[in-house]
Enzyme design. Structure first.
Site, mmCIF file in Angstrom:
data_model
loop_
_atom_site.group_PDB
_atom_site.id
_atom_site.type_symbol
_atom_site.label_atom_id
_atom_site.label_comp_id
_atom_site.label_asym_id
_atom_site.label_seq_id
_atom_site.Cartn_x
_atom_site.Cartn_y
_atom_site.Cartn_z
ATOM 1 N N CYS B 35 0.822 -1.215 0.000
ATOM 2 C CA CYS B 35 0.000 0.000 0.000
ATOM 3 C C CYS B 35 0.855 1.264 0.000
ATOM 4 O O CYS B 35 0.350 2.356 -0.210
ATOM 5 C CB CYS B 35 -0.909 0.055 1.217
ATOM 6 S SG CYS B 35 -1.955 -1.351 1.398
ATOM 7 N N CYS B 106 -3.460 6.451 7.705
ATOM 8 C CA CYS B 106 -2.128 6.836 8.190
ATOM 9 C C CYS B 106 -2.149 7.012 9.703
ATOM 10 O O CYS B 106 -1.189 6.665 10.391
ATOM 11 C CB CYS B 106 -1.670 8.140 7.541
ATOM 12 S SG CYS B 106 -1.379 7.992 5.776
#
Lengths: 402, 299
Positions: B35, B106
């Protein structure tokens, strides 16, 4: 220092002389080209002239082979959907794994509708295997759609040969040439290419105008039905100003064709040499000897592309990246994955794409800031230690998947 | 380019505590290189007091991954391990004045690195407690895994059902095709076929509800509904607990990130709405803290 634009494969600045020819069509010659009065007098003539200018750049036999659309995507959709509507018994489509989403996502949708999609793979340098392609061609295939030049790496596909092969097998051939038109010479009348898509904003015309080239004699079904515009092949009132602008842009592209393949190419080559010499652990992707003259795609290992772009942007430089993060998806660019570029490099790819508006000073500026940007991010990277990657990077840092 | 806040840019352009901590005694490594985001967090924990004295990060990732890592190291410095365990991904995002929905993962990665590092210090094995899928609904930041789980758990049949249960698809409508694809896939796994004209499950369950519920039935049904909503709350770092049911009033405790969250009033309203839809009768959901007042008045 002026801002440096190196993202010309994304879109280009409209040439000022293109703007100049467009302006009267907004306020003076604003009539509907179908109307019979003086506000429309020059409009049909303007469109006719533009058709001729585009014909010249593409090297096609008749100007009636030019159908104006709203964009490259519309041209791609029209071409592929036309081929399958016109040949309802053919249920297969051949394309490549590295096409633009305009083609890939349409094919994915058609797959759900029951079509068989053959996606040609590419090798490490982004090249196709023509033997594999030949084996896929059959009377079940409605259309082959293969891009002329890849938008990320600039790699050129042998579409002229591939069209010959398709033609010999009785299969229609379409090419998405939005990146190639205006950058490399073409002469469609000498090819077996049946349909070609181009997009105005990739060659210094405005956004919102495209063309579908349709070789005379090709079976065709319109996507948009309605009025008689474009001989009923694409209904909807003509985007007159943009058509005229696109004509001018094509005239200019032909004029600058040699410049593109000498001066622009020289800037690209100097940038690549400088970067590869100065920065360790980076490499150029794609087919190095068979590329668009303006495109360079460089993978910076062990760092991520969006971070690089943010630092470049701060330094006044505009480029783009194949990282997942720039698009908000969970995978890096499908083009990088198809070439088998490892994740630690695929996320760090940066595409620099030039135009005739760039200068060698631009190149020097990028070469000045790039080493520090890469070094700063590598300092933060778990794969990097001091002035080199950690030993055995994949082992040294193997995070728990989350 | 993303619409990053000033705070995100500040932490990206001038990251704090970059690099590995010397003599670290706790390390957490999480993320997914496929990713494009991965983080190693190193801590120096005082063995006497369990206070985090130093923290450092090494991140392979985008602007918001680096900013989330940087702000995390600032947040936890000086905390005890127990305090640090309470840091949620919302805390991280809040310290950055918010993140775009596509980038919330994140902040999740930051929280998980912290948990992994603390587990490492304590000699425990940390395992990831959630799976993240492709973002489907950008309006409400709902991913494919969440939708799949809800479709499985609640026998959802239509896009409307999915919107009612997860909010996904309730905004711009861009993801309806993707939601249908998920429904098609999950229903196929269950040996059923997706029917675009199916009635939403609400209608079906209403038809069944004719007799009024006994209190025991009501409590059971409420528990079922709360269980079905739990994955959603837990994904945001919170949870809900049923404390008491008196007549048509359900008293609940909002815990974890839900506790004290500005959104908790909205969450409670959402739970109430859901309960009324499923039980087919009026239900009032009240925080359990209100219950003591009632009892006092009653006494």
């Amino acid at each position: 220092m002026r801002d440096i634009y190196l993202d010309n494969n994304a879109t280009t600045k409209v040439d000022p002389s293109v703007v100049d020819v467009m302006l009267p069509y907004f306020t003076e010659q604003f009539g509907n080209p179908s109307s019979i009065h003086r506000f429309a007098d020059g409009v049909a003539k303007g469109i006719k002239k533009a058709r001729g200018q585009i014909q010249e750049l593409l090297g096609c036999e008749h100007d009636s082979e030019i159908i104006f659309t709203s964009c490259g995507t519309e041209s791609d959709s029209t071409a592929i959907l036309s081929a399958i509507k016109a040949q309802p018994n053919k249920k297969e489509i051949i394309t490549t794994m590295v096409e633009h989403p305009a083609v890939l996502n349409l094919c994915e949708y058609l797959e759900k509708e029951g079509y068989t999609i053959h996606r040609l793979p590419v090798d490490k340098a982004g090249r196709l295997n023509l033997e594999a392609y030949k084996a896929m061609l059959s009377d079940k295939v409605a259309i082959v759609s293969v891009m002329w030049a890849n938008n990320e790496t600039g790699t050129l596909f042998p579409v002229v040969d591939m069209a010959e092969m398709a033609n010999a097998a009785g299969v229609m051939f379409h090419t998405d040439a939005v990146q190639a038109v205006g950058k490399i010479p073409m002469n469609l009348k000498d090819t077996k290419i049946d349909m070609l898509s181009l997009s105005g904003h990739k060659l210094h015309a405005p956004k919102g105008i495209g063309v579908l080239y349709l070789k005379r004699g090709t079976r065709y079904r319109p996507l948009l039905r309605g009025g008689h515009q474009e001989r009923g092949r694409r209904a909807g009132t003509e985007n007159t100003a943009s058509i005229v602008g696109l004509g001018k842009a094509c005239e200019l592209a032909l004029h600058y064709m040699e410049h593109e393949n000498t001066h622009v190419k020289a800037m690209r080559d100097r940038l690549e040499r400088g970067i590869v010499e100065q920065i360790p652990h980076c490499f150029i992707t794609g087919d190095l000897n068979n590329r668009l003259p303006n495109t360079s795609d460089i993978a910076f290992e062990y760092i991520e592309g969006e971070s690089i772009l943010m630092l470049l942007n701060k330094a006044g430089i505009a480029a783009s990246s194949g990282s997942a993060c720039t698009s908000g998806s969970l995978e890096p660019s499908h083009v990088m994955r198809a070439m088998g570029i490892p994740y630690t490099a695929a996320h760090g790819t940066i595409r620099f794409s030039f135009s005739r508006y760039n200068t060698m000073t631009d190149v020097d500026h990028v070469l000045k800031v790039m080493p520090d940007i890469v070094a700063a991010l590598r300092n933060l990277s778990p794969y990097w230690d001091g002035d080199r990657p950690v030993a055995d990077p994949e082992q040294a840092f193997a995070p728990t998947y989350s | 380019m993303w619409d990053y806040s000033e705070k995100v840019q500040e932490h990206f352009f001038n990251p704090k505590n970059a690099g590995a901590v010397k003599d670290a005694n706790a390390t957490g490594e999480v993320g997914s290189i496929s990713c494009g985001d991965a983080l190693r967090l190193t801590l120096k924990v005082n063995p006497e007091t369990e206070v985090i004295e130093e923290s450092g990060f090494q991140t392979f990732g985008c602007g918001s991954a680096i900013a989330s890592s940087s702000v995390l190291t600032e947040i936890i410095k000086g905390m005890t391990l127990d305090e640090a365990l309470k840091v949620t991904n919302q805390d991280i995002a809040a310290h950055l004045d918010g993140l775009p929905p596509e980038k919330m993962h994140c902040s999740v990665m930051g929280r998980e690195a912290l948990q992994a590092a603390i587990a490492n210090y304590r000699g425990e094995e940390w395992s990831d407690d959630h799976e993240e899928g492709a973002l489907v609904c950008k309006c409400f930041a709902i991913d494919a895994v969440m939708i799949e789980e809800m479709v499985w758990a609640n026998k959802l049949r239509t896009v409307e059902d999915v919107t009612n249960f997860t909010k996904a698809g309730g905004g711009c409508a861009a993801c309806h095709e993707d939601i249908e694809a998920i429904l098609e896939k999950v229903l196929a796994e269950k040996g059923e076929k997706f029917d675009p004209d199916a009635a939403s499950i609400e209608v079906v369950s209403e038809k069944k509800e004719k007799k009024p519920l006994t209190n025991l039935q009501r409590i059971k049904r409420i528990e079922e509904v709360l269980d079905s909503l739990r994955p959603q709350l837990m994904a945001d770092g919170g949870d809900v607990e049923l404390v008491e049911v008196i007549g048509n009033t359900a008293y609940v405790n909002m815990t974890g990130a839900c506790n004290g969250c500005q959104m908790s009033a909205m969450t409670i309203a959402g739970i109430q709405q859901r309960l009324m839809e499923v039980l087919g009768e009026f239900i009032k959901v009240v925080p359990a803290s209100e219950m003591s007042k009632l009892v006092t008045i009653g006494a």
